[in-house]
Write an enzyme that holds these catalytic residues in place. Structure first.
Site, PDB file in Angstrom:
ATOM      1  CB  THR A 157      -0.861   0.054   1.198  1.00  0.00           C
ATOM      2  OG1 THR A 157      -1.862  -1.214   1.090  1.00  0.00           O
ATOM      3  CG2 THR A 157      -1.833   1.221   1.357  1.00  0.00           C
ATOM      4  CD  GLU A 372      -2.835  -2.923   9.075  1.00  0.00           C
ATOM      5  OE1 GLU A 372      -2.677  -3.473  10.311  1.00  0.00           O
ATOM      6  OE2 GLU A 372      -2.070  -2.393   8.247  1.00  0.00           O
TER       7      GLU A 372
END
Ligand SMILES: Cc1cc2nc3c(=O)[nH]c(=O)nc-3n(C[C@H](O)[C@H](O)[C@H](O)COP(=O)(O)OP(=O)(O)OC[C@H]3O[C@@H](n4cnc5c(N)ncnc54)[C@H](O)[C@@H]3O)c2cc1C
Length: 395
Positions: A157, A372
């Site tokens: 990201t 995550e």
């Protein structure tokens, strides 16, 4: 200790600022959804007067009345992604790697690299949910006092925009988790290549990159945490950096909740225009079918928001929040999809038309349950914590 989420004047000021910025971001939402390939650093010129809303730490804080940093950060994340998640991400400084640096870096490292935007690269083509399978290697060249990094990282990201990356690599494959360390590699280091930018289902305005490291040499002091004790027992090693997820997981939940709130607000307005009466406090049987369904979606949102704020509040109080942070992310991961999907169903053609943002919000919110740690992995963590199982018992 009772939890109190009453907002102070400072809190309300921050959230007002976030809302105004969100409204600007929303003007660009469709454009960057459709022009994923564009990567202009000067995005959102009219937002330049607003300070980046995630930097709530810049506001003076009075412990007696103001919400602590984790809670106000989560509320600001909800407010900001209500505007547009990926446009906001594009504008903001700092990345996931900055959270790892502040959790695991030495004071000197934080001072040296704190001003950089840092991505975080754990995932590899053969290693996602189980990060102990990292294959990227770091070999110490004693002669030159450098680490030599080799391997690939995917789905990074802000990987294009970042100035550098905190990367997980193993110094000893036979040691499993204990062999995994974090290293900082700056862009421009020979042997570090941004291989490509992903084209994605949603959150298209934020970039996601793949990295290749080939005999990439970095100074010995780029090992995060530096000394061996910090790396093995303290914050710099596998366990320490995993702990940073206890704070970032509720933030991922908050980001998804902002998208869901945008979908709810849009749908409420359209339902009311169509004459649907939303009456709160009465019995469900007195409501029309669309009103009852909509209020159930709002309830789901409130439950998820409270679970997220609770996980953040615990972090602010310095209390363990491992289970709560996974609960918040697992719950939000499914809740935000159900909410966006439900809103689309209720509005019919308007829900799927590209003239409106609902269909985009459904695509954007999907990531809440993936990065995550996926929803399945969060449920494993919660089950282990509640039932007292070890990683070996339940995997
Ligand atoms: C847009 C985007 C951005 C990302 N950003 C980053 C980033 O910045 N840094 C980074 O390091 N990574 C990033 N990721 C990667 C992300 O963290 C991984 O995709 C995620 O951890 C899952 O790994 P995987 O894709 O390899 O799936 P896998 O691990 O291959 O899992 C596939 C499926 O199996 C399920 N599964 C796996 N193990 C179990 C188990 N033990 N029990 C039950 N179910 C299981 C998973 O839940 C999933 O549904 C990003 C991903 C995306 C899509």
């Amino acid at each position: 200790m009772p939890i109190d989420f009453t907002l102070s004047e400072r809190d309300r000021g921050i959230l007002q600022n976030v809302r105004e910025e969100g409204l600007i971001c929303r003007n660009y939402a469709r454009y960057y959804d459709e022009h994923e390939e564009e990567f202009a650093p000067d995005v959102l010129p009219e937002a330049a007067t607003f300070e980046p809303s995630f930097d709530v730490s810049a506001h003076p804080y009075d412990k007696r009345v103001d919400s602590g940093l984790p809670v106000i950060s989560a509320l600001a994340s909800i407010g900001s992604t209500w505007g547009d998640y990926s446009v906001r991400m594009r504008r903001g400084g700092g990345g996931l790697g900055n959270a790892a640096l502040s959790a695991a870096g030495t004071d000197e490292q934080k001072k040296k690299w704190g001003g950089l935007t840092l991505a975080m690269a754990i995932t590899e083509p053969g290693c996602g949910s189980d990060p102990s399978k990292v294959q990227c290697t770091a070999v110490l060249d004693e002669a030159s006092d450098e680490w030599v990094i080799d391997g690939e990282k995917i789905f990074v990201t802000t990987g294009c925009r970042a100035d550098g990356v905190i990367l997980w690599a193993t110094v000893d494959k036979s040691a499993g988790r204990a062999g995994i360390k974090s290293f900082l590699v700056e862009k421009g280091t020979p042997g570090f290549v941004v291989a490509h930018k992903e084209k994605k289902l949603g959150i298209r305005a934020d970039d996601t990159a793949a990295y290749v490291f080939t005999e990439c040499r970095i100074p010995r002091e780029n090992l995060l945490g530096l000394n061996e004790e910090v790396q093995t027992k303290g914050s710099g090693g596998f366990r320490g950096v995993m702990k940073t997820f206890n704070m970032t997981r509720p933030m991922v939940a908050a980001i998804g909740l902002g998208i869901a709130e945008a979908a709810l607000d849009f749908t409420r307005e359209e339902l009311e225009k169509a004459g649907v009466v939303l009456e709160y406090g009465g019995s469900e049987s007195s409501l029309s079918a669309p009103a009852a369904r909509f209020i159930r979606l709002e309830t789901l949102f409130e439950a998820s928001k409270l679970a997220t704020l609770r996980a953040c509040w615990l972090a602010g109080e310095g209390q363990p929040n491992n289970t709560e942070s996974s609960v918040s992310k697992a719950h939000a991961g499914t809740a935000v999809r159900e909410i966006c999907q439900g809103c689309i169903e209720m509005l019919g053609p308007m829900g799927i038309s590209r003239e409106h943002l609902l269909e985009k919000w459904l695509r954007d919110c999907r990531i809440t349950d993936i990065y995550e740690g996926t929803g399945q992995i969060q449920r494993l963590i919660i089950a282990r914590d509640l039932l007292g199982y070890t990683r070996a018992d339940l995997k």
